[in-house]
Write a protein that holds these residues in place. Structure first.
Motif, PDB file in Angstrom:
ATOM      1  N   SER A   1       0.826  -1.211   0.000  1.00  0.00           N
ATOM      2  CA  SER A   1       0.000   0.000   0.000  1.00  0.00           C
ATOM      3  C   SER A   1       0.860   1.261   0.000  1.00  0.00           C
ATOM      4  CB  SER A   1      -0.937  -0.006   1.210  1.00  0.00           C
ATOM      5  OG  SER A   1      -0.219   0.196   2.418  1.00  0.00           O
ATOM      6  N   PHE A   2       2.015   1.225   0.653  1.00  0.00           N
ATOM      7  CA  PHE A   2       2.922   2.374   0.632  1.00  0.00           C
ATOM      8  C   PHE A   2       3.432   2.632  -0.788  1.00  0.00           C
ATOM      9  CE2 PHE A   2       4.192   1.603   5.332  1.00  0.00           C
ATOM     10  CZ  PHE A   2       3.036   2.255   5.738  1.00  0.00           C
ATOM     11  N   LYS A   3       3.680   1.574  -1.530  1.00  0.00           N
ATOM     12  CA  LYS A   3       4.160   1.730  -2.900  1.00  0.00           C
ATOM     13  C   LYS A   3       3.083   2.313  -3.807  1.00  0.00           C
ATOM     14  CE  LYS A   3       7.480  -2.077  -2.517  1.00  0.00           C
ATOM     15  NZ  LYS A   3       8.663  -1.204  -2.564  1.00  0.00           N
ATOM     16  N   HIS A   4       1.830   2.222  -3.373  1.00  0.00           N
ATOM     17  CA  HIS A   4       0.720   2.814  -4.131  1.00  0.00           C
ATOM     18  C   HIS A   4       0.324   4.183  -3.587  1.00  0.00           C
ATOM     19  CE1 HIS A   4       0.320  -1.363  -5.563  1.00  0.00           C
ATOM     20  NE2 HIS A   4      -0.346  -0.866  -6.589  1.00  0.00           N
ATOM     21  N   GLY A   5       1.181   4.773  -2.767  1.00  0.00           N
ATOM     22  CA  GLY A   5       0.967   6.148  -2.330  1.00  0.00           C
ATOM     23  C   GLY A   5       0.240   6.312  -1.014  1.00  0.00           C
ATOM     24  N   MET A   6       0.052   5.248  -0.244  1.00  0.00           N
ATOM     25  CA  MET A   6      -0.649   5.347   1.043  1.00  0.00           C
ATOM     26  C   MET A   6       0.245   6.034   2.070  1.00  0.00           C
ATOM     27  SD  MET A   6      -3.543   4.502   2.468  1.00  0.00           S
ATOM     28  CE  MET A   6      -4.302   4.424   4.074  1.00  0.00           C
TER      29      MET A   6
ATOM     30  N   ILE B   1      -2.222   8.280   7.658  1.00  0.00           N
ATOM     31  CA  ILE B   1      -3.629   8.031   7.316  1.00  0.00           C
ATOM     32  C   ILE B   1      -3.982   6.567   7.550  1.00  0.00           C
ATOM     33  CG2 ILE B   1      -5.370   8.267   5.519  1.00  0.00           C
ATOM     34  CD1 ILE B   1      -4.017  10.889   6.540  1.00  0.00           C
ATOM     35  N   LEU B   2      -3.047   5.677   7.244  1.00  0.00           N
ATOM     36  CA  LEU B   2      -3.282   4.250   7.470  1.00  0.00           C
ATOM     37  C   LEU B   2      -3.556   3.976   8.942  1.00  0.00           C
ATOM     38  CD1 LEU B   2      -3.246   1.252   6.656  1.00  0.00           C
ATOM     39  CD2 LEU B   2      -0.759   1.295   6.925  1.00  0.00           C
ATOM     40  N   SER B   3      -2.810   4.619   9.828  1.00  0.00           N
ATOM     41  CA  SER B   3      -3.007   4.404  11.259  1.00  0.00           C
ATOM     42  C   SER B   3      -4.406   4.818  11.699  1.00  0.00           C
ATOM     43  CB  SER B   3      -1.945   5.184  12.044  1.00  0.00           C
ATOM     44  OG  SER B   3      -2.144   5.037  13.433  1.00  0.00           O
ATOM     45  N   VAL B   4      -4.918   5.930  11.142  1.00  0.00           N
ATOM     46  CA  VAL B   4      -6.259   6.396  11.519  1.00  0.00           C
ATOM     47  C   VAL B   4      -7.332   5.461  10.983  1.00  0.00           C
ATOM     48  CG1 VAL B   4      -7.917   8.293  11.312  1.00  0.00           C
ATOM     49  CG2 VAL B   4      -5.491   8.796  11.625  1.00  0.00           C
TER      50      VAL B   4
ATOM     51  N   GLU C   1       0.326  15.798   7.736  1.00  0.00           N
ATOM     52  CA  GLU C   1      -0.105  15.716   6.343  1.00  0.00           C
ATOM     53  C   GLU C   1      -0.995  16.919   6.023  1.00  0.00           C
ATOM     54  OE1 GLU C   1       0.902  13.705   4.145  1.00  0.00           O
ATOM     55  OE2 GLU C   1       1.711  11.956   5.190  1.00  0.00           O
ATOM     56  N   ARG C   2      -0.438  17.909   5.354  1.00  0.00           N
ATOM     57  CA  ARG C   2      -1.197  19.120   5.028  1.00  0.00           C
ATOM     58  C   ARG C   2      -2.048  18.949   3.765  1.00  0.00           C
ATOM     59  NH1 ARG C   2       0.954  23.358   8.023  1.00  0.00           N
ATOM     60  NH2 ARG C   2       1.812  22.418   9.929  1.00  0.00           N
ATOM     61  N   ASN C   3      -1.697  17.993   2.927  1.00  0.00           N
ATOM     62  CA  ASN C   3      -2.442  17.743   1.696  1.00  0.00           C
ATOM     63  C   ASN C   3      -3.632  16.842   1.998  1.00  0.00           C
ATOM     64  OD1 ASN C   3      -3.349  17.386  -0.889  1.00  0.00           O
ATOM     65  ND2 ASN C   3      -1.530  16.300  -1.637  1.00  0.00           N
ATOM     66  N   MET C   4      -4.839  17.364   1.868  1.00  0.00           N
ATOM     67  CA  MET C   4      -6.041  16.616   2.237  1.00  0.00           C
ATOM     68  C   MET C   4      -6.348  15.485   1.263  1.00  0.00           C
ATOM     69  SD  MET C   4      -6.807  18.047   5.020  1.00  0.00           S
ATOM     70  CE  MET C   4      -8.347  17.207   5.338  1.00  0.00           C
ATOM     71  N   SER C   5      -5.713  15.478   0.105  1.00  0.00           N
ATOM     72  CA  SER C   5      -5.990  14.425  -0.875  1.00  0.00           C
ATOM     73  C   SER C   5      -5.475  13.062  -0.409  1.00  0.00           C
ATOM     74  CB  SER C   5      -5.357  14.782  -2.218  1.00  0.00           C
ATOM     75  OG  SER C   5      -3.943  14.864  -2.109  1.00  0.00           O
ATOM     76  N   VAL C   6      -4.557  13.049   0.572  1.00  0.00           N
ATOM     77  CA  VAL C   6      -4.011  11.773   1.043  1.00  0.00           C
ATOM     78  C   VAL C   6      -5.055  10.966   1.807  1.00  0.00           C
ATOM     79  CG1 VAL C   6      -1.654  12.664   1.151  1.00  0.00           C
ATOM     80  CG2 VAL C   6      -3.125  12.833   3.169  1.00  0.00           C
TER      81      VAL C   6
ATOM     82  N   TRP D   1     -10.606   1.362  -4.096  1.00  0.00           N
ATOM     83  CA  TRP D   1     -10.780  -0.083  -3.922  1.00  0.00           C
ATOM     84  C   TRP D   1      -9.512  -0.794  -4.400  1.00  0.00           C
ATOM     85  CZ3 TRP D   1     -15.011  -1.989  -1.444  1.00  0.00           C
ATOM     86  CH2 TRP D   1     -16.065  -1.110  -1.264  1.00  0.00           C
ATOM     87  N   ASP D   2      -8.456  -0.642  -3.627  1.00  0.00           N
ATOM     88  CA  ASP D   2      -7.176  -1.223  -4.004  1.00  0.00           C
ATOM     89  C   ASP D   2      -6.448  -1.703  -2.756  1.00  0.00           C
ATOM     90  OD1 ASP D   2      -6.448   1.170  -2.821  1.00  0.00           O
ATOM     91  OD2 ASP D   2      -5.836   2.137  -4.699  1.00  0.00           O
ATOM     92  N   SER D   3      -5.131  -1.838  -2.859  1.00  0.00           N
ATOM     93  CA  SER D   3      -4.346  -2.351  -1.737  1.00  0.00           C
ATOM     94  C   SER D   3      -4.393  -1.430  -0.522  1.00  0.00           C
ATOM     95  CB  SER D   3      -2.886  -2.557  -2.167  1.00  0.00           C
ATOM     96  OG  SER D   3      -2.307  -1.337  -2.591  1.00  0.00           O
ATOM     97  N   ARG D   4      -4.656  -0.151  -0.732  1.00  0.00           N
ATOM     98  CA  ARG D   4      -4.730   0.782   0.393  1.00  0.00           C
ATOM     99  C   ARG D   4      -5.928   0.473   1.287  1.00  0.00           C
ATOM    100  NH1 ARG D   4      -4.494   6.281  -2.932  1.00  0.00           N
ATOM    101  NH2 ARG D   4      -5.870   4.988  -4.216  1.00  0.00           N
ATOM    102  N   LEU D   5      -7.072   0.204   0.678  1.00  0.00           N
ATOM    103  CA  LEU D   5      -8.251  -0.167   1.464  1.00  0.00           C
ATOM    104  C   LEU D   5      -8.043  -1.522   2.125  1.00  0.00           C
ATOM    105  CD1 LEU D   5     -11.172   0.361   2.324  1.00  0.00           C
ATOM    106  CD2 LEU D   5     -11.916  -0.740   0.191  1.00  0.00           C
ATOM    107  N   LEU D   6      -7.432  -2.460   1.401  1.00  0.00           N
ATOM    108  CA  LEU D   6      -7.160  -3.776   1.978  1.00  0.00           C
ATOM    109  C   LEU D   6      -6.253  -3.656   3.202  1.00  0.00           C
ATOM    110  CD1 LEU D   6      -7.271  -6.878   1.896  1.00  0.00           C
ATOM    111  CD2 LEU D   6      -5.337  -6.815   0.289  1.00  0.00           C
TER     112      LEU D   6
END
Length: 386
Positions: free
Chosen positions: A40-45, A49-52, A244-249, A254-259
């Motif tokens: 997921s980190f390699k896909h920009g996670m 945000i992951l911790s939250v 993280e100041r960029n709210m887009s993060v 529906w990819d590895s980040r959600l998983l």
């Protein structure tokens, strides 16, 4: 009668095996999380945000069970207990997880999982400080715990200071491309990443110690887990908004980040906090952390296959020392468990038959029970004879 006896014997053995099975299962869960998280980190996670999000899913799963199943046994929530929960919500959900994820990004999943092997040593030292463990250097098993802790620290130092040549375990184009792309970055950030990983282990060990102390005042594992996850969302959200100041993060698809969010939240936060809490109350925090070397073995295999990572010689040498020292500690801990069981519960030994009129004073005092608050419960017979 024989069937009933054999059935009781099987149930007792199963009850004794439950803590071991729970901890081994969790190591597989953690190993899978490390690999999924790295993808997921390699896909920009973002790890903040992951911790939250991780604890959002954990709260959704655990809170209903805590509300329903512990509604009659849940203790009153006082201010000192709540403040402990606040600290617990910061130590593991915020401090440990973010330091670990940053350290893993700077090194590798295999190295990060190997560094976790120092966790039992840190927990053991902290347990001594808070008198959750005892050491008598005149006893072999106590000496084994001390020597094992020292060897574990030496192994961690070897892993930190000596990287060594890379060992090509699985050959292929993916492995060479991966290593070639990240060799310079790994060399530049290896020490920083290692320090972050060791610091995360310190936060995780502190979490286990405080969780053990909190459960003595608030013996409701599901409710405590739900509170930790909820407070982790709040505290982690504040930290994420600062870092993280960029709210887009915050946007995930529906990819590895959600998983990664769902898997790590349900398995490695909700279920793990609860299982660790139950086993901690029964066996102590040192026992819970003694199974962490299994993560290294499982993650090394998964990291080599899924992420095409290479294992370095320094990691192997340090890991061997850590595992050897760790299980020296575990062996000493197991002897403590046997002695405690024999002296306090009288299991495994036949009690000598004595006439009630000829009981000595030492026999009476041997039956004095000490509860968790340190108060002595003297049997009524002892009080009558004193």
């Amino acid at each position: 009668m024989e069937d009933q006896t054999s059935g009781n014997g099987f149930s007792k053995r199963l009850h004794k095996l439950k803590p071991y099975l729970a901890m081994v299962s969790l190591q597989f869960g953690y190993a899978g999380m490390y690999v999924i998280t790295m993808v997921s980190f390699k896909h920009g996670m973002s790890h903040w945000i992951l911790s939250v999000y991780r604890h959002v899913f954990a709260t959704i799963v655990i809170a209903p069970f805590a509300i329903v199943l512990e509604r009659k046994i849940r203790p009153k929530l006082t201010l000192p207990i709540f403040l402990r929960m606040v600290v617990l919500g910061f130590l593991e959900p915020v401090l440990d997880q973010n330091l670990y994820n940053m350290g893993m990004k700077y090194t590798s999943t295999t190295f990060a999982s190997a560094t976790v092997n120092v966790l039992p040593a840190i927990t053991f030292v902290m347990a001594l400080m808070f008198r959750l463990e005892t050491v008598n250097l005149r006893k072999l098993h106590s000496l084994a715990k001390v020597i094992g802790t020292a060897i574990t620290v030496v192994g961690a130092m070897v892993m930190t200071l000596y990287k060594g040549p890379a060992l090509q375990i699985i050959k292929g184009h993916g492995a060479s491309n991966h290593d070639g792309a990240n060799a310079e970055s790994s060399d530049q950030n290896w020490v920083v990443g290692t320090l972050m990983l060791i610091a995360s282990c310190g936060g995780w060990a502190s979490f286990f110690i405080l969780q053990s102390l909190t459960l003595k005042l608030y013996p409701a594992e599901l409710s405590l887990t739900a509170w930790i996850c909820l407070l982790g969302i709040i505290e982690g959200g504040i930290a994420s908004l600062i870092m993280e100041r960029n709210m887009s993060v915050w946007a995930i698809g529906w990819d590895s980040r959600l998983l990664a969010c769902v898997y790590s939240g349900v398995v490695c936060s909700g279920m793990a906090y609860y299982a660790q809490g139950v086993v901690t109350r029964e066996r102590g925090p040192v026992f819970v952390t003694s199974f962490s070397p299994l993560i290294m073995i499982i993650t090394a295999a998964l990291g080599s296959i899924v992420l095409a990572e290479q294992i370095h010689l320094g990691s192997i040498v340090g890991a061997i020392l850590i595992v050897f020292g760790l299980y020296s500690v575990v062996w000493g801990k197991s002897k403590d468990e046997i002695k405690t069981t024999d002296t306090e519960k009288g299991e495994g030994h036949e009690l000598p038959i004595k006439d009630s009129n000829t009981r000595s004073g030492s026999d009476i005092f041997d039956n004095i029970e000490v509860n968790v608050t340190g108060e002595k419960n003297v049997p009524a017979e002892a009080g009558a004879r004193s």
